[in-house]
Design an enzyme around this catalytic site. Structure first.
Site, PDB file in Angstrom:
ATOM      1  N   HIS A 117      22.522   1.929 -34.713  1.00 44.65           N
ATOM      2  CA  HIS A 117      22.850   0.829 -35.755  1.00 44.65           C
ATOM      3  C   HIS A 117      21.952   0.414 -36.435  1.00 44.65           C
ATOM      4  CE1 HIS A 117      24.937  -2.914 -36.486  1.00 44.65           C
ATOM      5  NE2 HIS A 117      24.474  -3.684 -35.559  1.00 44.65           N
ATOM      6  N   ASP A 162      20.770   1.769 -44.837  1.00 48.09           N
ATOM      7  CA  ASP A 162      19.502   1.608 -43.954  1.00 48.09           C
ATOM      8  C   ASP A 162      18.527   3.159 -45.193  1.00 48.09           C
ATOM      9  OD1 ASP A 162      19.510   0.377 -42.107  1.00 48.09           O
ATOM     10  OD2 ASP A 162      20.917   1.252 -41.043  1.00 48.09           O
ATOM     11  N   HIS A 180      28.351   6.407 -42.486  1.00 52.86           N
ATOM     12  CA  HIS A 180      28.793   4.575 -41.659  1.00 52.86           C
ATOM     13  C   HIS A 180      30.485   5.167 -40.867  1.00 52.86           C
ATOM     14  CE1 HIS A 180      30.032   0.939 -41.369  1.00 52.86           C
ATOM     15  NE2 HIS A 180      28.353   0.387 -41.825  1.00 52.86           N
TER      16      HIS A 180
HETATM   17  N1  CMC Z   1      24.120  13.642 -40.207  1.00 50.19           N
HETATM   18  C1  CMC Z   1      24.729  14.687 -39.642  1.00 50.19           C
HETATM   19  N2  CMC Z   1      26.234  14.725 -39.756  1.00 50.19           N
HETATM   20  C2  CMC Z   1      26.457  13.277 -39.153  1.00 50.19           C
HETATM   21  C3  CMC Z   1      26.042  12.135 -39.792  1.00 50.19           C
HETATM   22  C4  CMC Z   1      24.431  12.556 -40.361  1.00 50.19           C
HETATM   23  N3  CMC Z   1      24.070  11.070 -40.549  1.00 50.19           N
HETATM   24  N4  CMC Z   1      26.837  11.169 -39.511  1.00 50.19           N
HETATM   25  C5  CMC Z   1      27.967  11.955 -39.376  1.00 50.19           C
HETATM   26  N5  CMC Z   1      28.372  13.399 -39.138  1.00 50.19           N
HETATM   27  C6  CMC Z   1      29.122  13.692 -38.131  1.00 50.19           C
HETATM   28  C7  CMC Z   1      29.053  14.237 -37.135  1.00 50.19           C
HETATM   29  O1  CMC Z   1      28.717  15.159 -36.267  1.00 50.19           O
HETATM   30  C8  CMC Z   1      30.702  14.469 -37.152  1.00 50.19           C
HETATM   31  O2  CMC Z   1      30.737  15.771 -37.417  1.00 50.19           O
HETATM   32  P1  CMC Z   1      32.138  16.300 -36.867  1.00 50.19           P
HETATM   33  O3  CMC Z   1      33.822  15.684 -37.884  1.00 50.19           O
HETATM   34  O4  CMC Z   1      31.730  18.213 -37.512  1.00 50.19           O
HETATM   35  O5  CMC Z   1      32.210  16.176 -35.037  1.00 50.19           O
HETATM   36  C9  CMC Z   1      31.116  13.613 -38.115  1.00 50.19           C
HETATM   37  O6  CMC Z   1      30.306  13.468 -39.298  1.00 50.19           O
HETATM   38  C10 CMC Z   1      31.803  12.321 -38.285  1.00 50.19           C
HETATM   39  O7  CMC Z   1      31.110  11.804 -37.242  1.00 50.19           O
HETATM   40  P2  CMC Z   1      30.776  10.444 -36.575  1.00 50.19           P
HETATM   41  O8  CMC Z   1      30.111  10.781 -35.377  1.00 50.19           O
HETATM   42  O9  CMC Z   1      31.980  11.073 -35.360  1.00 50.19           O
HETATM   43  O10 CMC Z   1      31.379   8.863 -37.208  1.00 50.19           O
HETATM   44  P3  CMC Z   1      30.849   7.218 -36.613  1.00 50.19           P
HETATM   45  O11 CMC Z   1      31.697   7.573 -37.089  1.00 50.19           O
HETATM   46  O12 CMC Z   1      31.095   7.974 -35.059  1.00 50.19           O
HETATM   47  O13 CMC Z   1      29.778   7.453 -36.670  1.00 50.19           O
HETATM   48  C11 CMC Z   1      27.546   6.783 -37.611  1.00 50.19           C
HETATM   49  C12 CMC Z   1      28.689   7.117 -37.626  1.00 50.19           C
HETATM   50  C13 CMC Z   1      27.141   5.762 -38.722  1.00 50.19           C
HETATM   51  C14 CMC Z   1      26.714   6.327 -35.881  1.00 50.19           C
HETATM   52  C15 CMC Z   1      27.034   8.314 -37.913  1.00 50.19           C
HETATM   53  O14 CMC Z   1      27.561   8.496 -39.594  1.00 50.19           O
HETATM   54  C16 CMC Z   1      25.644   8.642 -37.292  1.00 50.19           C
HETATM   55  O15 CMC Z   1      24.761   8.448 -36.212  1.00 50.19           O
HETATM   56  N6  CMC Z   1      24.763   8.082 -38.892  1.00 50.19           N
HETATM   57  C17 CMC Z   1      23.104   8.242 -38.619  1.00 50.19           C
HETATM   58  C18 CMC Z   1      22.899   7.020 -37.903  1.00 50.19           C
HETATM   59  C19 CMC Z   1      22.697   5.873 -39.122  1.00 50.19           C
HETATM   60  O16 CMC Z   1      22.149   5.822 -40.091  1.00 50.19           O
HETATM   61  N7  CMC Z   1      23.044   4.696 -38.994  1.00 50.19           N
HETATM   62  C20 CMC Z   1      23.019   3.687 -39.471  1.00 50.19           C
HETATM   63  C21 CMC Z   1      24.045   2.829 -39.895  1.00 50.19           C
HETATM   64  S1  CMC Z   1      24.245   1.821 -41.366  1.00 50.19           S
HETATM   65  C22 CMC Z   1      23.766   0.561 -40.341  1.00 50.19           C
HETATM   66  C23 CMC Z   1      24.142  -0.828 -39.123  1.00 50.19           C
HETATM   67  O17 CMC Z   1      25.675  -0.656 -39.996  1.00 50.19           O
HETATM   68  O18 CMC Z   1      23.413  -0.469 -38.566  1.00 50.19           O
END
Ligand code: CMC
Length: 391
Positions: free
Chosen positions: A228, A326, A269
């Site tokens: 987050h 971010d 996201h």
């Molecule tokens: N790098 C590589 N792979 C990724 C990433 C990433 N940053 N984000 C998602 N994926 C992949 C993930 O491994 C999954 O792959 P598969 O379908 O093969 O299993 C797919 O994309 C979907 O990801 P998810 O984890 O199920 O998606 P989510 O909606 O649960 O997570 C997230 C969203 C923001 C936590 C995630 O994209 C992430 O960890 N990003 C990096 C951290 C980040 O930048 N966070 C800030 C978010 S914006 C500011 C805020 O709101 O605080």
């Protein structure tokens, strides 16, 4: 047993009705109270946005002046809070300090807070918007061993904060105008984002009738994690580790490898499956800040290469992973001399406006109920206790 919808991570569960923020993640649209984020970013100020989120409408000049006056006159923190700061180790993370000190505000404003009185609730919201920057700057100064600087009430919100951060006695602080402009913009863009993890936390704690300062402290704790608000700090560390543009390819391969435990920070996201509109605005400001300050930061080149490479890569395209808010914010903070450990604190200052708006909305919602999710039980069936000697 039990007939519940299993929705881990609440990907398809609406937990409340809210009139504050609207997101269309497929189109990349973000509206605060109906106003597009692009227009607010261009024409508004953080203080005005805080008013808008809280009251639902843009203020008239008179309303704005009254609001600013009220916020300005609640910026002091109680002197006793300095003892809280002194209790932390010198190297405590500022988010740990912020979380603790903001939570401790509930001990200062508990008895006099009548939660059923809308005016009392409103005043608690104003106090939070006013005091969080003061506490944040105090945490920073404690961490570097500088004396806490009192808020200068002849300055407006963002400038006041920058002075509390950087001013030293008898030395006027020379701030290039672009510094306050960029910080104000970042605060506008981070002010609210509907039911994200920290706002949902504020609402969940708020649903029990807990003190608002405790609710916001819980929100700060939720924001801290790297998935987050902690992502802005993680992005900068990642860019530093990648180091040079020629190492970007390796980083992309590592992020695609699920066994590496590495994700591209600042990418992806839960809601946006298109460009995060905030990222587009921040990228533009990032170039402007570096240009105007005459800063050459090689990390910007790394970030741009990384974005370009990811947007061309099937892995990221198929999963609709785009840069989020971010991705570029850390480069701006760095250019403004804000240390990396403070990045998530910056996010918390801005998001306080959203948290209190949601808390106020919830507290006056006749349909609001205590938040109480259910579970799918996966443990043992009922069984008899076995005495210790027989185990
Ligand atoms: N790098 C590589 N792979 C990724 C990433 C990433 N940053 N984000 C998602 N994926 C992949 C993930 O491994 C999954 O792959 P598969 O379908 O093969 O299993 C797919 O994309 C979907 O990801 P998810 O984890 O199920 O998606 P989510 O909606 O649960 O997570 C997230 C969203 C923001 C936590 C995630 O994209 C992430 O960890 N990003 C990096 C951290 C980040 O930048 N966070 C800030 C978010 S914006 C500011 C805020 O709101 O605080």
């Amino acid at each position: 047993t039990g007939c519940f919808t299993f929705d881990p991570g609440f990907v398809s569960t609406a937990s409340c009705r809210s009139a504050i923020t609207y997101i269309d993640g497929d189109q990349g649209v973000l509206l605060y109270r109906g106003y597009p984020i692009e227009q607010l970013a261009k024409h508004s100020s953080f203080q005005e946005v805080a008013y808008l989120l809280m009251y639902g409408e843009l203020p008239s000049k008179q309303q704005f002046d009254a609001f600013s006056h009220e916020v300005t006159h609640h910026t002091m923190m109680h002197e006793a809070l300095k003892s809280f700061l002194n209790g932390f180790r010198h190297d405590a993370h500022p988010m740990a300090m912020l979380c603790g000190v903001v939570g401790s505000l509930s001990s200062f404003y508990h008895e006099q807070l009548d939660m059923d009185d809308p005016e009392h609730r409103r005043l608690a919201a104003i106090r939070l918007i006013a005091k969080v920057p003061t506490i944040a700057a105090a945490c920073y100064r404690y961490s570097i061993g500088w004396p806490v600087r009192y808020p200068r009430n002849n300055l407006e919100y963002v400038n006041r904060f920058l002075h509390m951060m950087f001013e030293v006695p008898s030395e006027p602080l020379e701030l290039p105008p672009v510094a306050a402009k960029a910080l104000d913009l970042l605060f506008i863009l981070h002010a609210d984002h509907e039911q994200n993890a920290s706002t949902s936390t504020v609402r969940l704690v708020g649903s029990t009738g807990a003190n608002p300062y405790a609710c916001v402290s819980a929100g700060i704790a939720a924001l801290w994690g790297p998935a987050h608000g902690g992502a802005n700090e993680a992005v900068l560390k990642m860019l530093e580790e990648i180091g040079t543009a020629d190492q970007v390819g390796k980083a992309i391969e590592k992020a695609k490898d699920k066994n590496s435990g590495f994700r591209l920070m600042g990418f992806g996201h839960r809601v946006y499956k298109n460009f995060d509109p905030r990222a587009t605005i921040i990228r533009e400001m990032c170039h402007k800040v570096l240009d105007e300050l005459g800063v050459h930061d090689p990390l910007l080149e790394v970030a741009m290469k990384l974005e370009e490479a990811a947007l061309k890569d099937d892995y990221f395209v198929q999963r609709k992973l785009y840069p989020n808010v971010d991705f570029y914010s850390g480069i701006i903070y760095k250019a403004l001399r804000i240390p990396t450990e403070m990045f998530t604190v910056m996010f918390a200052i801005a998001r306080t406006a959203g948290w209190v708006a949601h808390w106020l909305e919830q507290q006056s919602d006749p349909d609001a109920k205590i938040g109480r999710p259910r579970q799918i039980y996966t443990g043992a069936d009922s069984r008899d206790y076995v005495a210790l000697a027989k185990r």
